[in-house]
Write a protein that holds these residues in place. Structure first.
Motif, PDB file in Angstrom:
ATOM      1  N   ILE A 151       0.864  -1.179   0.000  1.00 32.41           N
ATOM      2  CA  ILE A 151       0.000   0.000   0.000  1.00 32.41           C
ATOM      3  C   ILE A 151       0.901   1.230   0.000  1.00 32.41           C
ATOM      4  N   LEU A 152       0.760   2.056  -1.023  1.00 33.93           N
ATOM      5  CA  LEU A 152       1.482   3.325  -1.082  1.00 33.93           C
ATOM      6  C   LEU A 152       0.473   4.430  -0.755  1.00 33.93           C
ATOM      7  N   ALA A 153       0.745   5.237   0.259  1.00 33.06           N
ATOM      8  CA  ALA A 153      -0.173   6.300   0.666  1.00 33.06           C
ATOM      9  C   ALA A 153       0.626   7.543   1.033  1.00 33.06           C
ATOM     10  N   LEU A 154       0.470   8.589   0.215  1.00 33.75           N
ATOM     11  CA  LEU A 154       1.156   9.860   0.445  1.00 33.75           C
ATOM     12  C   LEU A 154       0.129  10.985   0.492  1.00 33.75           C
ATOM     13  N   PHE A 155       0.251  11.839   1.492  1.00 37.05           N
ATOM     14  CA  PHE A 155      -0.571  13.049   1.548  1.00 37.05           C
ATOM     15  C   PHE A 155       0.353  14.238   1.744  1.00 37.05           C
ATOM     16  N   ASP A 156       0.291  15.150   0.800  1.00 36.22           N
ATOM     17  CA  ASP A 156       1.139  16.346   0.828  1.00 36.22           C
ATOM     18  C   ASP A 156       2.617  15.953   0.910  1.00 36.22           C
ATOM     19  N   GLY A 157       2.977  14.868   0.200  1.00 38.41           N
ATOM     20  CA  GLY A 157       4.356  14.425   0.129  1.00 38.41           C
ATOM     21  C   GLY A 157       4.831  13.598   1.301  1.00 38.41           C
ATOM     22  N   GLN A 158       3.963  13.359   2.307  1.00 40.08           N
ATOM     23  CA  GLN A 158       4.348  12.604   3.496  1.00 40.08           C
ATOM     24  C   GLN A 158       3.598  11.266   3.548  1.00 40.08           C
ATOM     25  N   VAL A 159       4.271  10.252   4.058  1.00 41.11           N
ATOM     26  CA  VAL A 159       3.618   8.947   4.207  1.00 41.11           C
ATOM     27  C   VAL A 159       2.520   9.045   5.255  1.00 41.11           C
ATOM     28  N   VAL A 160       1.353   8.501   4.936  1.00 37.60           N
ATOM     29  CA  VAL A 160       0.263   8.423   5.904  1.00 37.60           C
ATOM     30  C   VAL A 160       0.455   7.138   6.699  1.00 37.60           C
ATOM     31  N   GLN A 161       0.587   7.244   7.993  1.00 33.59           N
ATOM     32  CA  GLN A 161       0.938   6.098   8.818  1.00 33.59           C
ATOM     33  C   GLN A 161      -0.299   5.264   9.167  1.00 33.59           C
ATOM     34  N   PHE A 162      -0.366   4.042   8.644  1.00 33.59           N
ATOM     35  CA  PHE A 162      -1.399   3.079   9.035  1.00 33.59           C
ATOM     36  C   PHE A 162      -1.024   1.730   8.428  1.00 33.59           C
ATOM     37  N   ASP A 163      -1.695   0.692   8.857  1.00 32.68           N
ATOM     38  CA  ASP A 163      -1.534  -0.608   8.206  1.00 32.68           C
ATOM     39  C   ASP A 163      -2.870  -1.309   8.156  1.00 32.68           C
ATOM     40  N   ILE A 164      -3.016  -2.206   7.188  1.00 30.62           N
ATOM     41  CA  ILE A 164      -4.238  -2.991   7.020  1.00 30.62           C
ATOM     42  C   ILE A 164      -3.846  -4.460   7.006  1.00 30.62           C
ATOM     43  N   ASP A 165      -4.259  -5.157   8.031  1.00 32.65           N
ATOM     44  CA  ASP A 165      -3.983  -6.590   8.123  1.00 32.65           C
ATOM     45  C   ASP A 165      -2.475  -6.878   8.003  1.00 32.65           C
ATOM     46  N   GLY A 166      -1.685  -6.031   8.616  1.00 31.77           N
ATOM     47  CA  GLY A 166      -0.245  -6.221   8.614  1.00 31.77           C
ATOM     48  C   GLY A 166       0.480  -5.618   7.426  1.00 31.77           C
ATOM     49  N   ILE A 167      -0.251  -5.064   6.454  1.00 26.15           N
ATOM     50  CA  ILE A 167       0.388  -4.431   5.300  1.00 26.15           C
ATOM     51  C   ILE A 167       0.520  -2.948   5.615  1.00 26.15           C
ATOM     52  N   LYS A 168       1.757  -2.505   5.796  1.00 24.84           N
ATOM     53  CA  LYS A 168       2.022  -1.140   6.261  1.00 24.84           C
ATOM     54  C   LYS A 168       2.064  -0.173   5.083  1.00 24.84           C
ATOM     55  N   ALA A 169       1.405   0.980   5.221  1.00 26.37           N
ATOM     56  CA  ALA A 169       1.464   2.016   4.192  1.00 26.37           C
ATOM     57  C   ALA A 169       2.862   2.632   4.166  1.00 26.37           C
ATOM     58  N   GLU A 170       3.377   2.893   2.960  1.00 24.72           N
ATOM     59  CA  GLU A 170       4.704   3.490   2.816  1.00 24.72           C
ATOM     60  C   GLU A 170       4.757   4.290   1.524  1.00 24.72           C
ATOM     61  N   ASP A 171       5.932   4.736   1.141  1.00 25.61           N
ATOM     62  CA  ASP A 171       6.101   5.540  -0.076  1.00 25.61           C
ATOM     63  C   ASP A 171       6.836   4.744  -1.154  1.00 25.61           C
ATOM     64  N   VAL A 172       6.639   3.422  -1.148  1.00 27.38           N
ATOM     65  CA  VAL A 172       7.397   2.515  -2.011  1.00 27.38           C
ATOM     66  C   VAL A 172       6.465   1.757  -2.937  1.00 27.38           C
ATOM     67  N   THR A 173       6.880   1.565  -4.188  1.00 26.81           N
ATOM     68  CA  THR A 173       6.153   0.728  -5.129  1.00 26.81           C
ATOM     69  C   THR A 173       7.156  -0.063  -5.963  1.00 26.81           C
ATOM     70  N   GLU A 174       6.653  -0.815  -6.945  1.00 29.39           N
ATOM     71  CA  GLU A 174       7.507  -1.655  -7.784  1.00 29.39           C
ATOM     72  C   GLU A 174       7.199  -1.401  -9.247  1.00 29.39           C
ATOM     73  N   GLY A 175       8.183  -1.659 -10.103  1.00 32.01           N
ATOM     74  CA  GLY A 175       8.015  -1.495 -11.538  1.00 32.01           C
ATOM     75  C   GLY A 175       7.600  -2.789 -12.208  1.00 32.01           C
ATOM     76  N   HIS A 176       7.930  -2.915 -13.479  1.00 27.92           N
ATOM     77  CA  HIS A 176       7.578  -4.089 -14.281  1.00 27.92           C
ATOM     78  C   HIS A 176       8.221  -5.342 -13.697  1.00 27.92           C
ATOM     79  N   ARG A 177       7.471  -6.427 -13.721  1.00 27.26           N
ATOM     80  CA  ARG A 177       7.953  -7.669 -13.104  1.00 27.26           C
ATOM     81  C   ARG A 177       9.250  -8.169 -13.753  1.00 27.26           C
ATOM     82  N   PHE A 178       9.374  -7.993 -15.095  1.00 30.24           N
ATOM     83  CA  PHE A 178      10.549  -8.524 -15.803  1.00 30.24           C
ATOM     84  C   PHE A 178      11.472  -7.430 -16.324  1.00 30.24           C
ATOM     85  N   LEU A 179      10.915  -6.338 -16.797  1.00 36.19           N
ATOM     86  CA  LEU A 179      11.720  -5.301 -17.439  1.00 36.19           C
ATOM     87  C   LEU A 179      12.202  -4.235 -16.464  1.00 36.19           C
ATOM     88  N   GLY A 180      11.641  -4.183 -15.258  1.00 42.12           N
ATOM     89  CA  GLY A 180      12.050  -3.186 -14.285  1.00 42.12           C
ATOM     90  C   GLY A 180      13.408  -3.504 -13.682  1.00 42.12           C
TER      91      GLY A 180
END
Length: 711
Positions: A151-180
């Protein structure tokens, strides 16, 4: 103003669910922001193979302060009522405000930071998300379409602190599975997010993925002197399968081109998600295909193309098997199989349905200029391909394969075309058959469906129409109107009702209709049917056709109340009804039409009020009475002249002339109401004037029931 960026990153989301998920995310987020009192400049969502993304621009940093006033009990109300109101508001008695003996609670609420509301909003959205199908994984309780990873959650450039079922919100994501790059990366805001995804070979917007597919596929075909066969449905699907779609042109064994082209295209589309390719010189299919890969291969896609070609050959070999086996079988064997296939528990087998369609097609054929024998033959072949191997594998080809098989077994082209096209039109964008034989079979097919399901009381309700009866009725209307068929519907509906009851032997003792008629079946045995029930079904269906016609004409800019006004006359010739509606619409758009309608309503109101007191006077309108106002005399002569002119115009179906005849009544009606008192103290004068108003109403009522028209 601050921006909210939310990404829900998971395993692969089925392509068919992606765009619905984007709409659901937009709706759920908008509803919750509105409930919190938050406004915004723009809210946009995106869906792709592995992520749902939400971006909200222009959110305030906090919700506004709110003040709400709640009305309570009267000041002298019982103590229990006051205590209940205080519990509800959380206030004390001295905090209430009294106005006019009534107590009010004024509740003030300070605004809250927007960032503090986002965790609860996202949690509600995720846990209540309406996926058509969802799953649980691991030991958690969360359900999602596929396992939720980030879960990526940013408000006004800052990470919104929470988690859902152990999945913590952060400012991180992933690219293409093979080409990234293979490593998660951080983002600052939406612009940074989109830029870095593109760098990591992920096209966020489905429109960008579609454009990339079309441009690259057309370019690959053009380089080889070929053309892509456009398929919007397939484009929507493959755009949801690849984050970085890369079209590759592959080769197909030319021997498969002797199969029907619909079979080749459907094998490519349904099983392999390939685009077909055509030869511009012949306009036929070319022995090639376009596959959309999710990678950029180092060899330009040669190995991918070769592998996909082998898979396609296997699929087309299966199709060839069905084609060859079907040509060994034939219509007689297929029709025999239909005897064991139930169409509906109350409507018999498919074979019995074919018998009804064939009988009705024979009856309809002379009305549309078709040969009755050919119409019956085509109808008896029309459903046979449902038992064929090819249609069993590709149900989308019902009718189409029947047309090919009919030609293969030596049937004339007209019969083969009728078999192929008898399902048309299947939707508002579908073409309407014009060949008389096809029209006869298509009408018989749709009318049997409508009469059958109305007879067993399986009518559409609200938004539910499991048997597509609205589509069938619209198909009948389009067939009739676009072929200018002058055939009253009611006799045809009753004829099909008779076929239905006679051939199925319905037992109607429980329906409460006593008026039954003895009949003889083909074998000479008595058969019972309810003629009154058949009449009821026909009338119900006519009302249903009126509703569908209103929808069709409304889409063309016509007023729905005009259809009611014309149908109220009991006419069931759809072509004549539409012409009358068009003439009435044009007439009411004029000043004469609008003013005459107002005069009609005034006359009808007077007559309706008098009818409540007793029967209206009958007989001829008299002229030349002592002291009779000239306006009364003028209207009497105008009404008589209009009646003659209207009758002549209706006889020749010149509805524009009928409207012109009514327009001549406008000035005499206006003058009559301006100068003449209808409810005279002299009984003879009153009776004559009521007769005159009744005559005006009757003359106008020959054209339409103006009482059904609003305005």
């Amino acid at each position: 103003m601050p921006q909210l960026l939310l990404e829900l990153f998971s395993e692969e989301i089925p392509a068919r669910m992606q765009q619905g998920a984007a709409r659901d995310l937009e709706r759920m987020a908008a509803d919750r922001l509105k409930a919190a009192g938050l406004t915004y400049d723009a809210l946009t969502t995106w869906a792709g193979p592995r992520r749902l993304t939400l971006m909200v621009d222009g959110l305030p940093a906090a919700t506004p302060d709110r003040e709400e006033e709640l009305k309570g009990p009267r000041a002298n109300a019982p103590e229990q009522a006051l205590e209940g109101f205080l519990r509800k508001t959380g206030l004390t008695r001295d905090q209430l405000v009294e106005r006019d003996g009534v107590l009010f609670a004024v509740i003030s609420q300070k605004g809250q930071p927007t960032a503090g509301l986002i965790p609860d909003m996202v949690d509600q959205i995720v846990r209540a998300f309406p996926w058509p199908k969802s799953m649980r994984w691991g030991s958690g309780t969360l359900r999602w379409v596929r396992p939720l990873k980030r879960i990526l959650a940013l408000f006004d450039g800052q990470v919104v602190q929470f988690d859902i079922d152990g999945i913590k919100a952060e400012d991180v994501t992933e690219g293409h599975r093979f080409l990234g790059a293979g490593q998660p990366f951080t983002v600052r805001d939406f612009a940074d997010y989109r830029h870095k995804l593109g760098r990591e070979h992920v096209l966020l917007d489905v429109a960008d993925r579609k454009l990339r597919i079309l441009e690259a596929a057309r370019a690959a075909c053009h380089d080889h002197g070929l053309a892509l066969v456009d398929d919007d449905g397939l484009l929507d699907e493959v755009a949801g399968l690849a984050e970085w779609p890369t079209p590759i042109l592959g080769d197909m064994d030319p021997q498969f081109l002797d199969l029907p082209p619909e079979v080749v295209r459907l094998s490519m589309k349904v099983h392999q998600k390939y685009f077909a390719v055509r030869d511009p010189a012949t306009q036929g299919l070319a022995p090639h295909f376009v596959v959309v890969a999710n990678v950029e291969a180092s060899d330009g896609g040669a190995a991918l193309a070769a592998g996909n070609s082998r898979v396609l050959s296997a699929r087309l070999n299966d199709a060839r098997f069905f084609w060859d086996e079907d040509l060994k079988t034939g219509f007689d064997a297929w029709n025999d199989k239909l005897s064991g296939v139930t169409f509906h528990a109350k409507l018999g087998t498919l074979a019995e349905r074919v018998d009804r369609i064939a009988a009705l097609a024979r009856e309809i054929a002379p009305l549309v200029g078709a040969d009755p024998d050919q119409a019956e033959t085509a109808a008896r072949l029309a459903k046979a391909d449902l038992a064929s191997g090819m249609v069993g594998e590709f149900p989308e080809l019902q009718g189409v394969m029947g047309g090919y098989y009919a030609r293969a077994f030596g049937q004339p082209d007209a019969i083969a075309d009728a078999v192929r096209d008898h399902y048309k039109p299947q939707g508002p964008a579908d073409s309407v058959p014009t060949a008389p034989l096809t029209v006869a079979v298509s009408l018989a097919d749709k009318l049997d469906t409508l009469v059958g399901f109305f007879a067993i009381d399986e009518k559409p309700t609200g938004s539910k129409d499991p048997f597509a009866l609205r589509r069938a009725a619209l198909g009948v209307i389009r067939l009739v109107l676009e072929n200018n068929l002058r055939a009253p519907l009611k006799p045809v509906l009753k004829q099909e009702g008779a076929f239905l009851y006679d051939r199925l032997g319905f037992k109607l003792r429980e329906d409460g209709f006593a008026n039954e008629t003895d009949l003889l079946r083909d074998d000479g045995q008595p058969q019972r049917r309810s003629s009154r029930r058949i009449e009821t079904v026909a009338l119900d269906l006519l009302a249903f056709f009126a509703d569908r016609l209103k929808v069709l004409l409304r889409d063309q800019g016509k007023r729905h109340d005009l259809v009611d006004a014309v149908f109220a006359l009991g006419d069931d010739d759809l072509v004549r009804i539409v012409r009358r509606v068009e003439a009435l619409d044009a007439f009411l758009a004029t000043d004469d039409g609008a003013n005459l309608l107002a005069g009609y309503k005034r006359a009808s109101n007077i007559l309706r009020a008098e009818e409540k007191k007793g029967p209206l006077p009958e007989g001829m309108v008299r002229t030349g009475l002592p002291d009779q106002p000239e306006q009364e005399t003028a209207l009497a002569f105008a009404a008589a002249a209009a009646a003659t002119a209207v009758d002549q115009a209706l006889e020749t179906e010149d509805f524009a002339a009928a409207m012109r005849a009514l327009a001549a009544l406008r000035a005499p009606v206006d003058a009559f109401f301006d100068k003449v008192l209808v409810n005279s103290d002299v009984p003879e004068e009153r009776d004559n004037r009521l007769k005159l108003l009744g005559q005006v109403r009757a003359v106008m009522g020959r054209v339409a029931d103006f009482g059904q028209i609003s305005g």
